[in-house]
Design a protein around this motif. Structure first.
Motif, short mmCIF file in Angstrom:
data_model
loop_
_atom_site.label_atom_id
_atom_site.label_comp_id
_atom_site.label_asym_id
_atom_site.label_seq_id
_atom_site.Cartn_x
_atom_site.Cartn_y
_atom_site.Cartn_z
N GLN A 1 0.83 -1.19 0.00
CA GLN A 1 0.00 0.00 0.00
C GLN A 1 0.87 1.26 0.00
N GLN A 2 1.94 1.25 0.80
CA GLN A 2 2.85 2.39 0.85
C GLN A 2 3.56 2.57 -0.50
N CYS A 3 3.98 1.46 -1.11
CA CYS A 3 4.64 1.54 -2.42
C CYS A 3 3.68 2.10 -3.47
N PHE A 4 2.43 1.65 -3.45
CA PHE A 4 1.44 2.13 -4.41
C PHE A 4 1.18 3.62 -4.22
N HIS B 1 4.12 10.04 -7.40
CA HIS B 1 5.13 10.40 -8.39
C HIS B 1 4.56 10.38 -9.82
N SER B 2 3.58 9.53 -10.08
CA SER B 2 3.02 9.46 -11.43
C SER B 2 2.21 10.71 -11.77
N VAL B 3 1.61 11.34 -10.77
CA VAL B 3 0.84 12.56 -11.00
C VAL B 3 1.77 13.74 -11.22
N SER B 4 2.90 13.77 -10.51
CA SER B 4 3.77 14.94 -10.53
C SER B 4 4.80 14.93 -11.67
N THR B 5 5.06 13.80 -12.31
CA THR B 5 6.10 13.76 -13.34
C THR B 5 5.66 12.85 -14.49
N SER B 6 6.49 12.85 -15.53
CA SER B 6 6.23 11.98 -16.68
C SER B 6 6.62 10.55 -16.34
N GLY B 7 6.29 9.62 -17.21
CA GLY B 7 6.53 8.19 -16.96
C GLY B 7 7.99 7.83 -16.79
N SER B 8 8.85 8.32 -17.70
CA SER B 8 10.27 7.95 -17.61
C SER B 8 10.93 8.62 -16.40
N GLY C 1 12.64 6.69 -13.25
CA GLY C 1 14.00 7.03 -12.82
C GLY C 1 14.05 7.42 -11.36
N ARG C 2 13.04 8.17 -10.91
CA ARG C 2 13.00 8.59 -9.51
C ARG C 2 12.74 7.39 -8.59
N GLU C 3 11.85 6.50 -8.98
CA GLU C 3 11.54 5.33 -8.16
C GLU C 3 12.73 4.39 -8.05
#
Length: 139
Positions: free
Chosen positions: A105-108, A114-121, A125-127
């Protein structure tokens, strides 16, 4: 009974490490008049060998005592585990599953943020830790 076993382990360790043989070598090399430098070096090397044999015996006896202790405690743990039986195993399994669900749940939640604030790539890279954008890295 344990004391007799440790004594036997000590005797076996002395034989394995050749402690008596090293003592005999030192006695034969160092009892002479040590005039020649080669004789002195041989005596010193033999004494170092005796110290190595002593360390070998100590390590072997300590290992034997450690193994005896581990085997004793393992038997007690197995006995207690059998007493708990299916109930104890079930409780442990439920705790592990609940904790795993909370971690997922924490990972999700972090991934969604992060998916809302940045693009996919950039998000990937951040994850993975390649692009963390910490300001302190440049200092």
């Amino acid at each position: 009974n344990k004391e007799k076993a440790l004594i036997k382990v000590g005797i076996l360790a002395q034989e394995y490490c050749r402690q008596d043989l090293m003592g005999n070598i030192v006695a034969s090399l160092c009892d002479l008049d040590l005039v020649a430098p080669e004789d002195m070096v041989a005596c010193v090397q033999a004494n170092m060998g005796v110290q190595g044999a002593d360390n070998c015996v100590d390590d072997s006896v300590h290992l034997g005592a450690l193994c005896a202790s581990v085997c004793h405690h393992t038997t007690q743990f197995s006995r207690r585990l059998k007493q708990c039986g299916a109930l104890g195993t079930s409780v442990l399994t439920v705790l592990v599953v609940i904790r795993s669900l909370k971690i997922m749940q924490q990972c999700f939640a972090a991934f969604s943020h992060h998916s809302v604030s940045t693009s996919g790539s950039a998000m990937l890279g951040r994850e993975l830790g390649f692009d963390d954008n910490f300001d302190t890295d440049s200092e």
